[in-house]
Write a protein that holds these residues in place. Structure first.
Motif, PDB file in Angstrom:
ATOM      1  N   ALA A  54      21.671 -39.585  -9.720  1.00  0.00           N
ATOM      2  CA  ALA A  54      20.928 -38.982 -10.832  1.00  0.00           C
ATOM      3  C   ALA A  54      19.660 -39.766 -11.130  1.00  0.00           C
ATOM      4  O   ALA A  54      18.595 -39.181 -11.402  1.00  0.00           O
ATOM      5  CB  ALA A  54      21.822 -38.911 -12.068  1.00  0.00           C
ATOM      6  N   SER A  55      19.736 -41.096 -11.058  1.00  0.00           N
ATOM      7  CA  SER A  55      18.557 -41.929 -11.324  1.00  0.00           C
ATOM      8  C   SER A  55      17.467 -41.678 -10.285  1.00  0.00           C
ATOM      9  O   SER A  55      16.280 -41.578 -10.619  1.00  0.00           O
ATOM     10  CB  SER A  55      18.953 -43.406 -11.315  1.00  0.00           C
ATOM     11  N   ILE A  56      17.873 -41.570  -9.013  1.00  0.00           N
ATOM     12  CA  ILE A  56      16.897 -41.307  -7.957  1.00  0.00           C
ATOM     13  C   ILE A  56      16.282 -39.926  -8.137  1.00  0.00           C
ATOM     14  O   ILE A  56      15.061 -39.744  -8.022  1.00  0.00           O
ATOM     15  CB  ILE A  56      17.560 -41.420  -6.567  1.00  0.00           C
ATOM     16  N   ALA A  57      17.113 -38.941  -8.447  1.00  0.00           N
ATOM     17  CA  ALA A  57      16.616 -37.575  -8.648  1.00  0.00           C
ATOM     18  C   ALA A  57      15.624 -37.526  -9.802  1.00  0.00           C
ATOM     19  O   ALA A  57      14.569 -36.877  -9.714  1.00  0.00           O
ATOM     20  CB  ALA A  57      17.790 -36.632  -8.901  1.00  0.00           C
ATOM     21  N   ASN A  58      15.942 -38.224 -10.893  1.00  0.00           N
ATOM     22  CA  ASN A  58      15.043 -38.235 -12.049  1.00  0.00           C
ATOM     23  C   ASN A  58      13.724 -38.918 -11.718  1.00  0.00           C
ATOM     24  O   ASN A  58      12.646 -38.470 -12.141  1.00  0.00           O
ATOM     25  CB  ASN A  58      15.715 -38.952 -13.223  1.00  0.00           C
ATOM     26  N   ALA A  59      13.801 -40.017 -10.952  1.00  0.00           N
ATOM     27  CA  ALA A  59      12.581 -40.737 -10.577  1.00  0.00           C
ATOM     28  C   ALA A  59      11.666 -39.866  -9.728  1.00  0.00           C
ATOM     29  O   ALA A  59      10.443 -39.837  -9.924  1.00  0.00           O
ATOM     30  CB  ALA A  59      12.947 -42.020  -9.827  1.00  0.00           C
ATOM     31  N   VAL A  60      12.261 -39.150  -8.763  1.00  0.00           N
ATOM     32  CA  VAL A  60      11.467 -38.266  -7.899  1.00  0.00           C
ATOM     33  C   VAL A  60      10.842 -37.151  -8.721  1.00  0.00           C
ATOM     34  O   VAL A  60       9.660 -36.823  -8.576  1.00  0.00           O
ATOM     35  CB  VAL A  60      12.345 -37.700  -6.767  1.00  0.00           C
ATOM     36  N   GLU A 105       7.930 -38.292 -10.803  1.00  0.00           N
ATOM     37  CA  GLU A 105       6.738 -38.608 -10.029  1.00  0.00           C
ATOM     38  C   GLU A 105       6.029 -37.370  -9.491  1.00  0.00           C
ATOM     39  O   GLU A 105       4.794 -37.291  -9.500  1.00  0.00           O
ATOM     40  CB  GLU A 105       7.095 -39.538  -8.858  1.00  0.00           C
ATOM     41  N   VAL A 106       6.796 -36.408  -8.975  1.00  0.00           N
ATOM     42  CA  VAL A 106       6.174 -35.272  -8.275  1.00  0.00           C
ATOM     43  C   VAL A 106       6.446 -33.922  -8.930  1.00  0.00           C
ATOM     44  O   VAL A 106       5.913 -32.902  -8.481  1.00  0.00           O
ATOM     45  CB  VAL A 106       6.619 -35.225  -6.796  1.00  0.00           C
TER      46      VAL A 106
END
Length: 409
Positions: free
Chosen positions: A187-193, A196-197
């Motif tokens: 979830a953290s990686i998905a939110n970061a992506v 950003e984009v």
């Protein structure tokens, strides 16, 4: 370590085991295990090897079969079992208890001459908790001789083995953390992506979850072959290393190929139909090799009636496929016909159409299936807490009766 010397040792042991499959413990020690210790550089006819080494325990004394010493201090305990037996968790616990009694013993080897489990102490943990570093079979040594570097007298005495053990401990901690926190990390990686984009036209949650699972897979493979990579001085392309480590358990599409597996549809679908697990014909003790794959690997399976490109170290009768990502089930089964070199497999496509930037190593194989034996399971085995993050073995009986992957992995 000399490859020819290892090959001679493996061939000699194979011959002895085939001639005497019910070999008792004493013969196993003399014919299989003592030559193994000599192969590692330990001199059996010196004071650096003690037989039936006495270990003080709370309830009295006990004895370990071999203690390997540096100076006057034991540094490795070796517990022997007869070749006719199989290694058990209870025997691993017994060896751990022996190691716990001796402060300087950082290493333990449990073996029946055919299978080996290596333990070490995780010095980063309070009390130096004993952990399993690697498991391998006699047949594996022909393909992975580097694993022995972990246990040579030279490596133990120089401290190189301790460095490898620390790498394994760090890898274990990373695997455990990623596995236990897969949902929150994804979830953290998905939110970061997304931050950003912005929003993307894909299921970002599924993609990041698969990324975390693949990261765990890579770490497990790195841990499994740590003895081989530790002595490598040359630098390698990180992307090539990634493919090599994953390639043992998955088929990867080419770098310029499709990200969506639906874009690589099989030219021909050789799945014979569906079958319930209870209806799979065969001896319940038959060995089943379980491989993980992403959905993008399924076209290879379906159109070639085969699986590759993999390293295999023992014989098996069936192949089962665990599909990662959103599926997370053992979903396919096939009966093995042969294990061949890639250029003998008569693949429908060129290998590089399936595999990303990786050359087909000479020791990798394609497993071909018997015609009409590839089935999709009507009752696939669902994931619970454990799944095969590399090649794992089970039995046909366990596959038939498993409620979840925890019952067979």
């Amino acid at each position: 370590m000399d490859q020819e010397e290892i090959s001679k040792y493996v061939d000699r042991c194979r011959g002895l085991i085939e001639a005497s499959p019910q070999m008792d413990e004493e013969n196993t020690k003399v014919k299989l295990i003592q030559p193994f210790l000599e192969l590692l550089g330990w001199d059996l006819y010196s004071t650096e090897v003690a037989l039936e080494y006495e270990i003080p325990m709370a309830s009295g004394s006990t004895y370990v079969d071999y203690a390997l010493l540096v100076g006057d201090s034991p540094v490795v305990f070796v517990e022997a079992k007869p070749a006719r037996s199989t290694l058990s968790d209870a025997e691993v616990r017994q060896l751990r208890s022996y190691m716990r009694q001796e402060l300087d013993v950082d290493w333990g080897i449990l073996t029946n001459g055919k299978s080996f489990e290596v333990l070490t102490k995780d010095r980063s943990q309070n009390g130096g908790e004993e952990m399993s570093v690697v498991q391998f079979d006699l047949d594996d040594l022909s393909e992975r001789p580097g694993v022995l570097q972990l246990l040579t007298k030279e490596s133990i005495r120089s401290g190189k083995s301790a460095e490898i053990a620390e790498q394994v401990a760090e890898t274990n901690r990373a695997i455990r953390y990623l596995s236990e926190h897969e949902t929150s990390i994804s979830a953290s990686i998905a939110n970061a992506v997304t931050d950003e984009v912005g929003e993307l036209p894909i299921d970002i949650d599924a993609q990041t979850r698969e990324f975390v699972q693949n990261l765990v897979t890579i770490l497990r493979e790195q841990r499994q072959f740590v003895g081989e990579t530790a002595d490598t001085d040359t630098e390698s392309d990180p992307s090539e290393s990634y493919v090599e480590s994953i390639g043992d358990s998955e088929v990867i599409e080419s770098a310029d190929g499709p990200d969506n597996p639906d874009e690589l549809e099989p030219l021909r679908n050789q799945i014979a139909g569906t079958i319930r697990r209870e209806n799979i014909v065969g001896d319940p003790d038959s060995t089943v090799a379980v491989f993980p794959t992403r959905e993008s690997g399924l076209p290879f399976l379906k159109e070639n009636n085969a699986w590759g490109f993999v390293r295999v170290g023992r014989k098996f009768d069936y192949v089962a496929m665990y599909v990662t990502g959103d599926v997370r089930e053992v979903k396919y089964i096939a009966e093995v016909d042969d294990v061949v070199a890639p250029d003998q497999a008569e693949l429908v496509r060129e290998p590089l159409e399936y595999k990303d930037r990786a050359k087909i190593a000479s020791n990798k194989r394609v497993i071909t299936f018997k015609p009409g034996s590839l089935y999709e399971l009507e009752d696939p085995v669902p994931f619970e807490t454990r799944y095969p993050q590399g090649l794992r073995y089970t039995t046909l009986g366990a596959l038939r009766t498993a409620d979840t992957t925890d019952d067979m992995i």
